[in-house]
Scaffold this active site. Structure first.
Site: not given
Ligand code: NAD
Length: 336
Positions: A12, A140, A194, A219, A301
């Site tokens: 994402t 986010c 917080g 959110h 998000q």
């Molecule tokens: P996601 O699950 O959509 O994507 C994660 C990607 O990493 C996937 O493509 C998965 O195949 C890959 N992956 C998993 N293990 C791996 C590894 N060992 N090596 C390489 N690639 C690997 O997750 P996301 O939602 O993009 O979240 C990523 C980060 O961003 C997290 O820290 C999350 O908390 C943060 N985040 C997410 C959002 C949201 O709403 N989705 C918003 C802000 C921040």
């Protein structure tokens, strides 16, 4: 100087950061990692992005995906890695790859603050990330809280904040998480948001609670801010209107819900995904009573942290002018 960037974790957040990098003249996307075969990797391959694999070529060859090398090859070609893997994996990658190969790395909000030297929101603390090796983009929700509270604090001074986060249960594509028919209180007080705000704005007194609902779109935050100076509704609206990465939306134009905001974002046509990286505040939802200020904001998000990643890359590689970076990022991403 063109900054060479590798993306580890193409989900994402990773795929959006990759697209944002491709729009920057001062940045070059070296490539992305693939973890398993899926439609995102298939499209990246069709778009001729260079794909690196941590787990071997054989997972991808049957599907005609060209693998350029492993994660160490990606690191060797990059000035900085943007780690967008699921929470906790970023920290493991830091120990396993980034420290040993001496490469700068940017982490996401799922990691604990101690993964990095600085937790970052561009319009709040850009300068703290200057030339740092390890920086964390906050989540986010925390990004949204920091953007609006920082503006209020500068104008009115903040005594104390009470905020409730109404969180989407899962991202729109996600079939594993929920709830699908419940409201789930987070029984952790304060919720982690917080304390997380204080990693960026250490002087803000803030107490947060959270709950998850059956929605995937955005959110919502309901905030009550005790200000030092008396706020007025018009003054606060004017402040939000002129603050970058905050967008006022209004009920009078029939934007009454997060569903309508996401449709509005698609109609704006500013990007291919219909993202809205600005924090959306309802004009009619801003209220003031004595020194108390009330407002409601919605957070997309999947996209609000993307401009932060771009600015953090510049800060970590020594670009000193925060305002210039923010303006450049906004222009290329077509945001306010
Ligand atoms: P996601 O699950 O959509 O994507 C994660 C990607 O990493 C996937 O493509 C998965 O195949 C890959 N992956 C998993 N293990 C791996 C590894 N060992 N090596 C390489 N690639 C690997 O997750 P996301 O939602 O993009 O979240 C990523 C980060 O961003 C997290 O820290 C999350 O908390 C943060 N985040 C997410 C959002 C949201 O709403 N989705 C918003 C802000 C921040």
């Amino acid at each position: 100087m063109v900054i060479k960037i590798g993306i580890v974790g193409y989900g994402t957040i990773g795929k959006r950061v990759a697209d944002a990098i491709l729009l920057q003249k001062d940045m070059k996307l070296v490539g992305i990692t693939a973890h398993n075969y899926n439609w995102k990797v298939k499209i990246a391959n069709e778009r001729k992005l260079k794909i690196f694999s941590a787990d071997g070529k054989e997972l991808f060859e049957p599907y005609g995906i060209k693998i350029e090398g492993d994660i160490k090859d990606l690191i060797n070609e990059s000035d900085i890695i943007v780690d967008c893997t699921p929470k906790k994996v970023g920290k493991e990658n830091k120990e396993k790859y980034y420290l040993t190969n001496k490469v700068k790395a940017l982490f996401q909000g799922g990691e604990k603050p101690d993964v990095a030297e600085v937790s970052f929101v561009a319009q709040c603390n850009y300068k703290e990330a200057l030339n740092k090796d390890y920086v964390r983009i906050v989540s986010c929700n925390t990004t949204g809280l920091c953007r609006t509270l920082n503006a209020i604090d500068k104008e009115y001074g903040i005594e104390e904040v009470h905020a409730t986060m109404i969180r989407r249960g899962a991202d729109p594509w996600d079939i594993r998480h929920g709830p699908i028919n419940a409201i789930v209180p987070v029984l952790e007080l304060p919720s982690h948001h917080g304390p997380d705000v204080r990693t960026v704005l250490p002087n803000i007194e803030i107490f947060t609670t959270a709950l998850s609902v059956s929605s995937t779109l955005m959110h919502m935050h309901n905030l009550i801010v005790d200000c030092k100076k008396t706020p007025t509704v018009d003054g606060v609206l004017d402040l939000f209107n002129k603050t970058t990465r905050i967008r006022l939306v209004d009920n009078v134009s029939m934007i009454r819900s997060t569903a309508e905001i996401m449709e509005y974002a698609k109609d704006l046509g500013r990007n291919t995904r219909g993202d809205i990286p600005e924090i959306c505040i309802w004009r009619e939802g801003v209220g003031a009573y004595q020194k108390k200020l009330f407002y409601m904001q919605a957070i997309h998000q999947e996209s609000d942290v993307i401009p932060e990643n771009i600015d953090a890359i510049r800060a970590m590689t020594g670009f000193e002018d925060a305002e210039k970076s923010i303006k450049l990022t906004n222009k290329t991403l077509n945001i306010k």
